[in-house]
Design a protein around this motif. Structure first.
Motif, PDB file in Angstrom:
ATOM      1  N   TRP A 174       0.830  -0.972  -0.067  1.00  0.00           N
ATOM      2  CA  TRP A 174      -0.083   0.046  -0.017  1.00  0.00           C
ATOM      3  C   TRP A 174       0.954   1.500   0.112  1.00  0.00           C
ATOM      4  O   TRP A 174       0.413   2.139  -0.506  1.00  0.00           O
ATOM      5  CB  TRP A 174      -1.014  -0.083   1.062  1.00  0.00           C
ATOM      6  CG  TRP A 174      -1.700  -1.457   1.213  1.00  0.00           C
ATOM      7  CD1 TRP A 174      -1.395  -2.448   2.180  1.00  0.00           C
ATOM      8  CD2 TRP A 174      -2.953  -1.638   0.360  1.00  0.00           C
ATOM      9  NE1 TRP A 174      -2.505  -3.375   1.582  1.00  0.00           N
ATOM     10  CE2 TRP A 174      -3.124  -3.124   0.594  1.00  0.00           C
ATOM     11  CE3 TRP A 174      -3.481  -0.987  -0.615  1.00  0.00           C
ATOM     12  CZ2 TRP A 174      -4.039  -3.682   0.011  1.00  0.00           C
ATOM     13  CZ3 TRP A 174      -4.557  -1.750  -1.434  1.00  0.00           C
ATOM     14  CH2 TRP A 174      -4.937  -2.781  -0.930  1.00  0.00           C
ATOM     15  N   ARG A 193       1.929   1.530  -3.321  1.00  0.00           N
ATOM     16  CA  ARG A 193       1.159   1.979  -4.446  1.00  0.00           C
ATOM     17  C   ARG A 193       1.087   3.628  -4.335  1.00  0.00           C
ATOM     18  O   ARG A 193       0.757   4.184  -5.413  1.00  0.00           O
ATOM     19  CB  ARG A 193      -0.132   1.397  -4.010  1.00  0.00           C
ATOM     20  CG  ARG A 193      -1.592   1.539  -5.075  1.00  0.00           C
ATOM     21  CD  ARG A 193      -2.917   0.981  -4.575  1.00  0.00           C
ATOM     22  NE  ARG A 193      -3.356   1.932  -3.409  1.00  0.00           N
ATOM     23  CZ  ARG A 193      -4.554   1.899  -3.246  1.00  0.00           C
ATOM     24  NH1 ARG A 193      -5.347   1.144  -3.880  1.00  0.00           N
ATOM     25  NH2 ARG A 193      -5.110   2.506  -2.198  1.00  0.00           N
ATOM     26  N   ASP A 194       0.989   4.196  -3.172  1.00  0.00           N
ATOM     27  CA  ASP A 194       0.885   5.915  -3.005  1.00  0.00           C
ATOM     28  C   ASP A 194       2.000   6.257  -3.671  1.00  0.00           C
ATOM     29  O   ASP A 194       1.622   7.374  -4.234  1.00  0.00           O
ATOM     30  CB  ASP A 194       0.738   6.012  -1.456  1.00  0.00           C
ATOM     31  CG  ASP A 194      -0.794   5.734  -0.975  1.00  0.00           C
ATOM     32  OD1 ASP A 194      -1.533   5.537  -1.406  1.00  0.00           O
ATOM     33  OD2 ASP A 194      -0.524   5.636   0.400  1.00  0.00           O
ATOM     34  N   ARG A 195       3.301   5.717  -3.563  1.00  0.00           N
ATOM     35  CA  ARG A 195       4.330   6.259  -4.302  1.00  0.00           C
ATOM     36  C   ARG A 195       4.115   5.954  -5.768  1.00  0.00           C
ATOM     37  O   ARG A 195       4.473   6.926  -6.701  1.00  0.00           O
ATOM     38  CB  ARG A 195       5.531   5.648  -3.728  1.00  0.00           C
ATOM     39  CG  ARG A 195       6.008   6.306  -2.460  1.00  0.00           C
ATOM     40  CD  ARG A 195       7.281   5.433  -1.988  1.00  0.00           C
ATOM     41  NE  ARG A 195       6.627   4.171  -1.342  1.00  0.00           N
ATOM     42  CZ  ARG A 195       7.830   3.337  -0.996  1.00  0.00           C
ATOM     43  NH1 ARG A 195       9.047   3.627  -1.035  1.00  0.00           N
ATOM     44  NH2 ARG A 195       7.267   2.264  -0.271  1.00  0.00           N
ATOM     45  N   TYR A 216       1.419   6.034  -7.434  1.00  0.00           N
ATOM     46  CA  TYR A 216       0.280   6.778  -7.983  1.00  0.00           C
ATOM     47  C   TYR A 216       0.934   8.449  -8.438  1.00  0.00           C
ATOM     48  O   TYR A 216       0.349   8.985  -9.145  1.00  0.00           O
ATOM     49  CB  TYR A 216      -0.964   7.145  -6.839  1.00  0.00           C
ATOM     50  CG  TYR A 216      -1.617   5.934  -6.915  1.00  0.00           C
ATOM     51  CD1 TYR A 216      -1.733   5.069  -7.699  1.00  0.00           C
ATOM     52  CD2 TYR A 216      -2.957   6.044  -5.816  1.00  0.00           C
ATOM     53  CE1 TYR A 216      -2.660   4.077  -7.828  1.00  0.00           C
ATOM     54  CE2 TYR A 216      -3.813   5.278  -5.760  1.00  0.00           C
ATOM     55  CZ  TYR A 216      -3.574   4.145  -6.683  1.00  0.00           C
ATOM     56  OH  TYR A 216      -4.715   3.118  -6.501  1.00  0.00           O
ATOM     57  N   ARG A 217       2.085   8.605  -7.620  1.00  0.00           N
ATOM     58  CA  ARG A 217       2.794   9.879  -8.118  1.00  0.00           C
ATOM     59  C   ARG A 217       3.157   9.936  -9.638  1.00  0.00           C
ATOM     60  O   ARG A 217       3.249  11.018 -10.126  1.00  0.00           O
ATOM     61  CB  ARG A 217       3.746  10.440  -7.068  1.00  0.00           C
ATOM     62  CG  ARG A 217       2.959  10.579  -5.695  1.00  0.00           C
ATOM     63  CD  ARG A 217       4.239  10.786  -4.738  1.00  0.00           C
ATOM     64  NE  ARG A 217       3.824  10.868  -3.477  1.00  0.00           N
ATOM     65  CZ  ARG A 217       4.500  10.233  -2.306  1.00  0.00           C
ATOM     66  NH1 ARG A 217       5.432   9.724  -2.247  1.00  0.00           N
ATOM     67  NH2 ARG A 217       3.672  10.286  -1.124  1.00  0.00           N
ATOM     68  N   ARG A 231     -10.267   8.194  -4.953  1.00  0.00           N
ATOM     69  CA  ARG A 231      -9.230   9.248  -4.536  1.00  0.00           C
ATOM     70  C   ARG A 231      -8.905  10.359  -5.124  1.00  0.00           C
ATOM     71  O   ARG A 231      -9.240  10.095  -6.570  1.00  0.00           O
ATOM     72  CB  ARG A 231      -8.295   8.582  -3.604  1.00  0.00           C
ATOM     73  CG  ARG A 231      -8.612   7.534  -2.558  1.00  0.00           C
ATOM     74  CD  ARG A 231      -7.405   6.841  -2.204  1.00  0.00           C
ATOM     75  NE  ARG A 231      -5.810   7.154  -2.604  1.00  0.00           N
ATOM     76  CZ  ARG A 231      -4.785   6.646  -1.999  1.00  0.00           C
ATOM     77  NH1 ARG A 231      -5.055   5.718  -0.963  1.00  0.00           N
ATOM     78  NH2 ARG A 231      -3.564   6.916  -2.744  1.00  0.00           N
ATOM     79  N   ASP A 234      -6.095  10.964  -6.120  1.00  0.00           N
ATOM     80  CA  ASP A 234      -4.654  10.628  -7.050  1.00  0.00           C
ATOM     81  C   ASP A 234      -5.316   9.181  -7.855  1.00  0.00           C
ATOM     82  O   ASP A 234      -4.626   8.890  -8.498  1.00  0.00           O
ATOM     83  CB  ASP A 234      -3.808  10.204  -6.152  1.00  0.00           C
ATOM     84  CG  ASP A 234      -3.948   9.222  -5.017  1.00  0.00           C
ATOM     85  OD1 ASP A 234      -5.188   8.764  -4.991  1.00  0.00           O
ATOM     86  OD2 ASP A 234      -3.256   9.034  -4.348  1.00  0.00           O
TER      87      ASP A 234
END
Length: 472
Positions: free
Chosen positions: A93, A96-98, A100-101, A184, A186
């Motif tokens: 997770w 995944r956030d990184r 998404y950038r 979200r 992003d």
């Protein structure tokens, strides 16, 4: 893949080749004549034939090209750039956030440059077809491009530029989780509902040719409401192409699905009557025997992505369970931390060896399959063709005329007996084993993609002063 791969064909020899050895019907066979038709498909595949005067003699043993059954091309720009940890823990997770950038920063031109470089690497890694699980649809704020399929067309153009086959899979993606009805911030550029997926598929399918086709995909059960999954299944009822879905990749996903629906993800798909032979279950890492049995009954298949699943800490699929049930298994490179099928097959087996502390886990001598590499390879070959929506795949009459010419002078293969050639390709030291690569009856050359890729990477990852990462 040699730089001289685009050698000229003599008059009358453009579609007739002869190989000293070729992988046919699950084994090596000698003196093989290969003839392609004008549509780039095999018209003749025949062993035991002396080399005809009008055929081009190939410079080494021949394998069919393999399908890479799961790809997110834009993530190639992130490979190797998430291997540091600044906090107490790191998991899927956080990755995944990184990621998404990066997803939020790329343009269609960027995606075309990234994909072209990736697809050239995949050809060099022995893949001649790639299934693109395509959810990067819109502008960063979620507004559609003037051409709603701008991103998809960028991927198609990249594949055509380098010569790889492409199965494009527009993705149903409409919510952030089982209890989150919207996306979200992003994730806004990922949005596509069931009717949007089907409209995209129809447009893309109308553009099909020898090296391009289309299917559909559901991102995951957490990202699509049950009614939407059923709506897409209804729209696609008569579709010839494949249906792909991420499923049971993470234990948290399984737990959330149980809480929301009372069933595990694969259990839910089976109970809802959705599974059929077109369905490709990507990852399928966390399963129970009853789910594997349900997949086998439905004739569906799984797509395992060993290098990405290892990189993300997903876990290990129940390879013995899938094999014992007779379920088809394809492979994919997913996030593209590696881009060679030999490494994917190696790690598919090595993960099981580490888990069970035994060797040759995938071999089945009781079924006449004592060679681990050969069993995994044949499964990936046959199932990969299905995952790409190909009715026939491999060195078979009617299949697309794809092949790999092995360089037996490669350091990993020198002196290896012919019957162990596939073993050494998978389990000996990695190298550059392909002399030549053919797709649809045409030799594929070394496309120059590095310059544009480097420019995109510079823009994504360097600030004007050369300091901090820009996308962060």
């Amino acid at each position: 893949m040699s730089a001289a791969v685009n050698h000229a064909h003599g008059a009358g020899r453009a579609n007739r080749w002869w190989a000293p050895h070729a992988w046919l019907d699950g084994r090596w066979q000698d003196d093989v004549l290969l003839v392609s038709d004008s549509g780039g498909r095999w018209a003749t595949v025949q062993a035991g034939v002396p080399c005809p005067l009008d055929a081009q003699r190939l410079a080494g043993p021949v394998l069919p090209g393999l399908v890479n059954a799961h790809s997110h091309a834009f993530q190639r720009a992130f490979a190797g750039l998430s291997e540091r940890r600044e906090h107490a823990g790191d998991d899927f997770w956080g990755w995944r956030d990184r990621m998404y950038r990066v997803a939020g920063a790329v343009t269609p031109d960027d995606v075309q440059a990234i994909a072209a470089h990736l697809y050239r690497e995949l050809l060099a890694g022995g893949y001649t077809q790639v299934c693109e699980f395509h959810y990067l649809q819109h502008q960063p704020d979620g507004t559609p491009y003037a051409d709603p399929l701008a991103m998809g067309h960028a991927l198609k153009a990249a594949a055509e530029a380098v010569g790889i086959g492409l199965t494009l899979l527009p993705v149903l993606y409409e919510r952030a989780g089982f209890t989150q009805p919207a996306l979200r911030e992003d994730q806004r550029r990922f949005h596509l509902d069931a009717d949007g997926v089907w409209a995209a598929h129809r447009t893309l399918a109308a553009q099909s040719h020898a090296t391009f086709n289309a299917g559909v995909a559901v991102h995951s059960l957490r990202a699509a409401a049950p009614a939407s999954v059923h709506r897409l299944a209804q729209l696609a009822r008569g579709m010839d192409g494949p249906v792909h879905i991420h499923v049971a990749e993470q234990t948290a996903e399984v737990e959330d699905c149980l809480t929301a629906t009372g069933r595990r993800p694969i259990e839910w798909l089976a109970a809802e009557g959705l599974l059929d032979p077109r369905w490709q279950l990507v990852h399928a890492t966390h399963t129970v025997p009853a789910e594997i049995e349900a997949v086998a009954r439905a004739g569906s298949a799984a797509v395992i992505c060993p290098s990405t699943e290892a990189n993300l800490g997903d876990g290990l699929a129940d390879l013995p369970g899938w094999l014992d049930a007779g379920v088809g298994l394809a492979i994919g490179s997913d996030s593209h931390v590696t881009r060679s099928w030999t490494e994917e097959l190696r790690w598919m087996e090595y993960g099981q060896r580490l888990l069970h502390r035994q060797r040759n886990m995938a071999a089945a001598p009781h079924q006449g399959q004592p060679a681990t590499a050969a069993r995994l390879w044949q499964l990936a070959l046959d199932t990969g063709g299905r995952a790409a929506g190909q009715a026939v795949w491999g060195l078979r009459v009617g299949a697309r005329a794809d092949l790999l010419v092995i360089d037996t002078a490669d350091a990993a293969l020198v002196g290896v007996p012919g019957e162990h050639r596939l073993d050494a390709l998978v389990f000996s030291s990695p190298g550059r084993p392909w002399r030549d690569v053919m797709v649809a009856g045409r030799w594929v050359g070394e496309a120059d993609t590095a310059g544009r890729f480097a420019d995109v990477m510079q823009r994504l990852w360097s600030s004007p002063s050369g300091g901090q990462d820009r996308v962060r």
